[in-house]
Design a protein around this motif. Structure first.
Motif, PDB file in Angstrom:
ATOM      1  N   VAL A  66       0.843  -1.184   0.000  1.00 21.10           N
ATOM      2  CA  VAL A  66       0.000   0.000   0.000  1.00 21.10           C
ATOM      3  C   VAL A  66       0.882   1.240   0.000  1.00 21.10           C
ATOM      4  O   VAL A  66       1.740   1.402   0.877  1.00 21.10           O
ATOM      5  N   VAL A  67       0.670   2.101  -0.990  1.00 19.66           N
ATOM      6  CA  VAL A  67       1.479   3.319  -1.102  1.00 19.66           C
ATOM      7  C   VAL A  67       0.562   4.534  -1.154  1.00 19.66           C
ATOM      8  O   VAL A  67      -0.597   4.452  -1.571  1.00 19.66           O
ATOM      9  N   ASP A  68       1.073   5.671  -0.709  1.00 19.61           N
ATOM     10  CA  ASP A  68       0.311   6.913  -0.779  1.00 19.61           C
ATOM     11  C   ASP A  68       0.154   7.332  -2.235  1.00 19.61           C
ATOM     12  O   ASP A  68       1.038   7.113  -3.066  1.00 19.61           O
ATOM     13  N   TYR A  69      -0.985   7.969  -2.528  1.00 15.76           N
ATOM     14  CA  TYR A  69      -1.264   8.345  -3.912  1.00 15.76           C
ATOM     15  C   TYR A  69      -1.682   9.809  -4.016  1.00 15.76           C
ATOM     16  O   TYR A  69      -0.862  10.687  -4.271  1.00 15.76           O
ATOM     17  N   SER A  70      -2.960  10.114  -3.757  1.00 14.48           N
ATOM     18  CA  SER A  70      -3.404  11.501  -3.907  1.00 14.48           C
ATOM     19  C   SER A  70      -2.851  12.409  -2.828  1.00 14.48           C
ATOM     20  O   SER A  70      -2.958  13.638  -2.930  1.00 14.48           O
ATOM     21  N   THR A  71      -2.258  11.825  -1.802  1.00 19.06           N
ATOM     22  CA  THR A  71      -1.672  12.625  -0.727  1.00 19.06           C
ATOM     23  C   THR A  71      -0.173  12.842  -0.925  1.00 19.06           C
ATOM     24  O   THR A  71       0.550  13.134   0.024  1.00 19.06           O
ATOM     25  N   THR A  72       0.280  12.724  -2.175  1.00 17.44           N
ATOM     26  CA  THR A  72       1.678  13.008  -2.509  1.00 17.44           C
ATOM     27  C   THR A  72       1.738  13.901  -3.744  1.00 17.44           C
ATOM     28  O   THR A  72       0.829  13.877  -4.577  1.00 17.44           O
ATOM     29  N   GLN A  73       2.814  14.664  -3.856  1.00 15.53           N
ATOM     30  CA  GLN A  73       2.978  15.536  -5.015  1.00 15.53           C
ATOM     31  C   GLN A  73       3.086  14.716  -6.292  1.00 15.53           C
ATOM     32  O   GLN A  73       2.486  15.065  -7.322  1.00 15.53           O
ATOM     33  N   ALA A  74       3.828  13.612  -6.226  1.00 17.76           N
ATOM     34  CA  ALA A  74       3.992  12.764  -7.412  1.00 17.76           C
ATOM     35  C   ALA A  74       2.653  12.170  -7.839  1.00 17.76           C
ATOM     36  O   ALA A  74       2.344  12.086  -9.037  1.00 17.76           O
ATOM     37  N   HIS A 118      -4.063   3.465   8.008  1.00 21.19           N
ATOM     38  CA  HIS A 118      -2.908   3.961   7.254  1.00 21.19           C
ATOM     39  C   HIS A 118      -2.665   5.423   7.620  1.00 21.19           C
ATOM     40  O   HIS A 118      -3.531   6.271   7.415  1.00 21.19           O
ATOM     41  N   PRO A 119      -1.493   5.761   8.179  1.00 22.68           N
ATOM     42  CA  PRO A 119      -1.208   7.162   8.515  1.00 22.68           C
ATOM     43  C   PRO A 119      -1.028   8.003   7.254  1.00 22.68           C
ATOM     44  O   PRO A 119      -0.408   7.567   6.280  1.00 22.68           O
ATOM     45  N   LEU A 120      -1.596   9.201   7.284  1.00 26.74           N
ATOM     46  CA  LEU A 120      -1.535  10.087   6.118  1.00 26.74           C
ATOM     47  C   LEU A 120      -0.405  11.101   6.282  1.00 26.74           C
ATOM     48  O   LEU A 120      -0.194  11.630   7.387  1.00 26.74           O
ATOM     49  N   PRO A 121       0.303  11.389   5.191  1.00 24.89           N
ATOM     50  CA  PRO A 121       1.321  12.443   5.269  1.00 24.89           C
ATOM     51  C   PRO A 121       0.663  13.808   5.460  1.00 24.89           C
ATOM     52  O   PRO A 121      -0.507  13.995   5.121  1.00 24.89           O
ATOM     53  N   ASN A 122       1.410  14.747   5.999  1.00 24.89           N
ATOM     54  CA  ASN A 122       0.917  16.112   6.187  1.00 24.89           C
ATOM     55  C   ASN A 122       0.993  16.831   4.838  1.00 24.89           C
ATOM     56  O   ASN A 122       1.954  17.542   4.541  1.00 24.89           O
ATOM     57  N   PHE A 123      -0.056  16.640   4.036  1.00 28.29           N
ATOM     58  CA  PHE A 123      -0.038  17.090   2.646  1.00 28.29           C
ATOM     59  C   PHE A 123      -1.375  17.733   2.319  1.00 28.29           C
ATOM     60  O   PHE A 123      -2.430  17.149   2.596  1.00 28.29           O
ATOM     61  N   ASP A 124      -1.350  18.898   1.735  1.00 32.00           N
ATOM     62  CA  ASP A 124      -2.558  19.627   1.372  1.00 32.00           C
ATOM     63  C   ASP A 124      -2.918  19.275  -0.073  1.00 32.00           C
ATOM     64  O   ASP A 124      -2.355  19.831  -1.009  1.00 32.00           O
ATOM     65  N   ILE A 125      -3.880  18.352  -0.243  1.00 32.07           N
ATOM     66  CA  ILE A 125      -4.160  17.902  -1.601  1.00 32.07           C
ATOM     67  C   ILE A 125      -4.832  18.989  -2.434  1.00 32.07           C
ATOM     68  O   ILE A 125      -4.648  19.040  -3.650  1.00 32.07           O
ATOM     69  N   LEU A 126      -5.592  19.866  -1.799  1.00 36.58           N
ATOM     70  CA  LEU A 126      -6.254  20.918  -2.569  1.00 36.58           C
ATOM     71  C   LEU A 126      -5.238  21.891  -3.148  1.00 36.58           C
ATOM     72  O   LEU A 126      -5.311  22.249  -4.328  1.00 36.58           O
ATOM     73  N   ALA A 127      -4.282  22.323  -2.334  1.00 35.39           N
ATOM     74  CA  ALA A 127      -3.243  23.221  -2.834  1.00 35.39           C
ATOM     75  C   ALA A 127      -2.451  22.559  -3.953  1.00 35.39           C
ATOM     76  O   ALA A 127      -2.117  23.197  -4.966  1.00 35.39           O
ATOM     77  N   ALA A 128      -2.155  21.253  -3.790  1.00 39.52           N
ATOM     78  CA  ALA A 128      -1.367  20.550  -4.802  1.00 39.52           C
ATOM     79  C   ALA A 128      -2.138  20.406  -6.105  1.00 39.52           C
ATOM     80  O   ALA A 128      -1.571  20.605  -7.194  1.00 39.52           O
ATOM     81  N   PHE A 129      -3.425  20.072  -6.039  1.00 39.45           N
ATOM     82  CA  PHE A 129      -4.221  19.925  -7.261  1.00 39.45           C
ATOM     83  C   PHE A 129      -4.407  21.272  -7.957  1.00 39.45           C
ATOM     84  O   PHE A 129      -4.382  21.345  -9.188  1.00 39.45           O
TER      85      PHE A 129
END
Length: 603
Positions: A66-74, A118-129
């Motif tokens: 299991v890998v992070d997806y929408s919660t990463t810049q990549a 699954h712990p989520l990274p501290n990532f702002d998906i709205l700002a990234a999108f």
């Protein structure tokens, strides 16, 4: 540029009005689609569900990981790149899923830190999108599940921190009473009760010895409008025991489904067939009932907070009439609109959970103010449950006013949201998602049509069309979630043409009546294994609306259907909401025409 487009509107509207014929009783002038189509615009919208896209499971060295997806810049950049190649022009990013925990840097609502362990990274998906989407030339809209503030599976969300916010459910507790006074809890399908109890099967149900197809409910597809006539049963002895009761409440026998062979079992006329699959229920029947025994039914109807109500399985809805809820939701809307360079704001779950919500004291007081007098018997003066299991609810003297009140409540709440958005960013498009089954959507308290709609149904209370909220929004996406794309194909299969993508979109167009832009949606799993049918469904949606919506990204990724979208849509298209003053032009043209058939199509 604005002047040239507005001049184009004038030419198109003038030509349209010259050639249009008076609408028949089953159609309305197709103003919105003709104007948008003539300019060459088309909505191509992809929904990015919040929790479904947090992770992906990949095979690493032969093992799932299991890998992070929408919660990463990549991950965000990969999603945007796929959309750009497929000429999708709008991303609706779900940033507050139904749990009420956010996936962006909210100054109002709590942040989602863990999902399904699954712990989520501290990532702002709205700002990234927003950043990645704008760089690629895509629109990015922010979506929130506005009246869902908790997840019942995990018991998390603001609704649990503020239990007084929760909507209150009018529930049912039915029991079968044996001659010795013992009680077996029972369940009637569709009622607000625990569904794992022994079930009272509908009169037209036949129990078979083989397994029948399962059906999907209203929340996802509207399939309960297309009811199955068979009850599922199992072949192993002891897995399903059926209790047969005649019209005089006399037990006529018990039948194990495995022993039926080729002989179907159904309830006696005016009697009951009760199916027990739990071992404890079967043991109760064996201990307390014998053939010839006379039984009776009892009924209790407690009012309970939705977190304790068994009928709503997932979302913990809050009460839109609670002032604290209203302040909280509007503060969240204001925060997003003011701090993010979004291209639109989108509402999901802007409704009640179901027909059995909300019966709180706050709502009672508001309803009494609405009708101008106290309710003598709450909630029985609105409706009550029949003492006979399986019979429909019994409307009370205030039933029609209640239907209109709930629709007006949601309309007023939606209007407050739109005003809040526009106070921060005047003219920012605001859209909403609803189910496409308009004649069956009133139980959740929403009239998403226009007051101009020619549709009229027998259950409409006086003035109900005036509660329609279509004109509040820039666009409405209706979930046309059916596995058959076209009306023609349904006719070939001997099925209802309304239960198709094209048919549901056609009804949506009639309901909206050129009051706003229509983006019919499709549900990708309906076409699993048949990507060409998904493309046909999108084409069918676009024939009735001003574009389409796909739900959702996770399925396109899972099925690897990007190449089919790229082939079907090889060129860009402009989202209709980017056309300046498009709704003004559409509504102006509508206002120049008489309403069809005196304003009503009776169904």
């Amino acid at each position: 540029m604005r002047f040239r487009i507005q001049r184009c509107y004038c030419v198109l509207i003038g030509s349209f009005l010259l050639c249009v014929k008076p609408a028949s009783a089953q159609e309305i002038p197709d103003i919105a689609r003709r104007i948008v189509g003539a300019i060459g615009a088309q909505e191509r919208m992809l929904w990015v569900d919040g929790t479904a896209n947090i992770t992906r499971t990949l095979m690493v060295n032969g093992h799932p990981e299991v890998v992070d997806y929408s919660t990463t810049q990549a991950g965000v950049e990969a999603i945007v790149a796929h959309c750009k190649a497929a000429h999708i022009n709008t991303l609706v990013v779900d940033v507050k899923p139904l749990a009420g925990l956010t996936l962006y840097d909210s100054r109002v609502a709590p942040r989602m830190q863990v999902w399904q362990g699954h712990p989520l990274p501290n990532f702002d998906i709205l700002a990234a999108f927003v950043q990645a989407g704008h760089k690629a030339g895509l629109q990015v809209d922010a979506d929130i599940n506005i009246l869902s503030e908790g997840h019942k599976y995990y018991q998390v969300g603001p609704a649990y921190a503020h239990p007084d916010w929760q909507s209150v459910t009018y529930t049912v507790d039915r029991g079968l009473i044996a001659p010795d006074g013992s009680r077996l809890p029972i369940y009637v399908e569709g009622e607000p009760s625990a569904s794992n109890r022994a079930k009272v099967l509908p009169q037209d149900t036949m129990v078979l010895s083989q397994e029948a197809e399962a059906m999907v409910g209203l929340e996802t597809t509207g399939s309960d409008l297309n009811r199955s006539s068979n009850a599922s049963s199992n072949t192993a002895v002891g897995q399903q025991l059926n209790l047969v009761i005649d019209k005089d409440n006399r037990v006529t026998g018990f039948v194990d489904s495995a022993l039926l062979g080729d002989n179907p079992l159904s309830a006696p006329d005016e009697g009951y067939l009760i199916s027990a699959t739990r071992a404890s229920d079967q043991q109760w029947i064996g201990m307390h009932l014998t053939p010839g025994a006379i039984v009776r039914f009892d009924l209790q109807t407690p009012l309970v907070p939705i977190a304790q109500a068994a009928n709503e399985k997932v979302a913990c809805f809050v009460n839109p009439l609670n002032p604290d809820v209203r302040r909280y939701e509007l503060a969240m809307v204001r925060d997003i609109a003011s701090r993010y360079d979004i291209d639109g704001f989108v509402l999901d779950r802007c409704r009640y959970a179901d027909f059995y919500n909300d019966f709180s004291d706050i709502t009672r007081r508001a309803f009494e103010q609405y009708i101008g007098h106290p309710v003598a018997h709450w909630p029985e003066d609105i409706y009550r449950f029949s003492p006979h299991p399986g019979d429909p609810i019994i409307p009370g003297p205030l039933y029609s006013q209640w239907i209109r009140f709930r629709a007006q409540t949601i309309r007023d709440f939606a209007a407050d949201v739109v005003r809040t958005v526009h106070a921060v960013k005047p003219g920012l498009p605001v859209g909403t998602y609803v189910g496409s089954w308009y004649p069956a959507y009133y139980p959740v308290g929403v009239n998403w049509g226009s007051p101009w709609t020619p549709l009229h149904y027998s259950w409409f209370p006086d003035g109900y069309p005036d509660t329609g909220y279509a004109e509040l929004f820039t666009w409405v996406s209706t979930g046309c979630y059916y596995p058959i794309a076209t009306e023609e194909e349904a006719i070939r299969q001997g099925k209802s043409r309304d239960l198709t993508v094209e048919g549901a979109a056609r009804i949506s167009r009639l309901a909206l009546a050129n009051g706003t832009l229509l983006y019919p949606g499709i549900y990708v799993p309906d076409y699993e294994g048949h990507p060409e049918e998904m493309i046909r469904a999108l084409q069918a949606a676009a024939r009735q609306g001003e574009g389409w919506m796909i739900f959702d990204l996770s399925y396109i990724d899972q099925f690897n259907w990007w190449p089919y979208l790229e082939e079907a849509y090889p060129a860009d298209a402009l989202p209709p909401e980017r056309l300046p003053d498009i709704l003004t032009a559409i509504r102006s043209a509508r206002g120049a025409l008489p309403p069809p058939n005196g304003g009503e199509i009776r169904q």
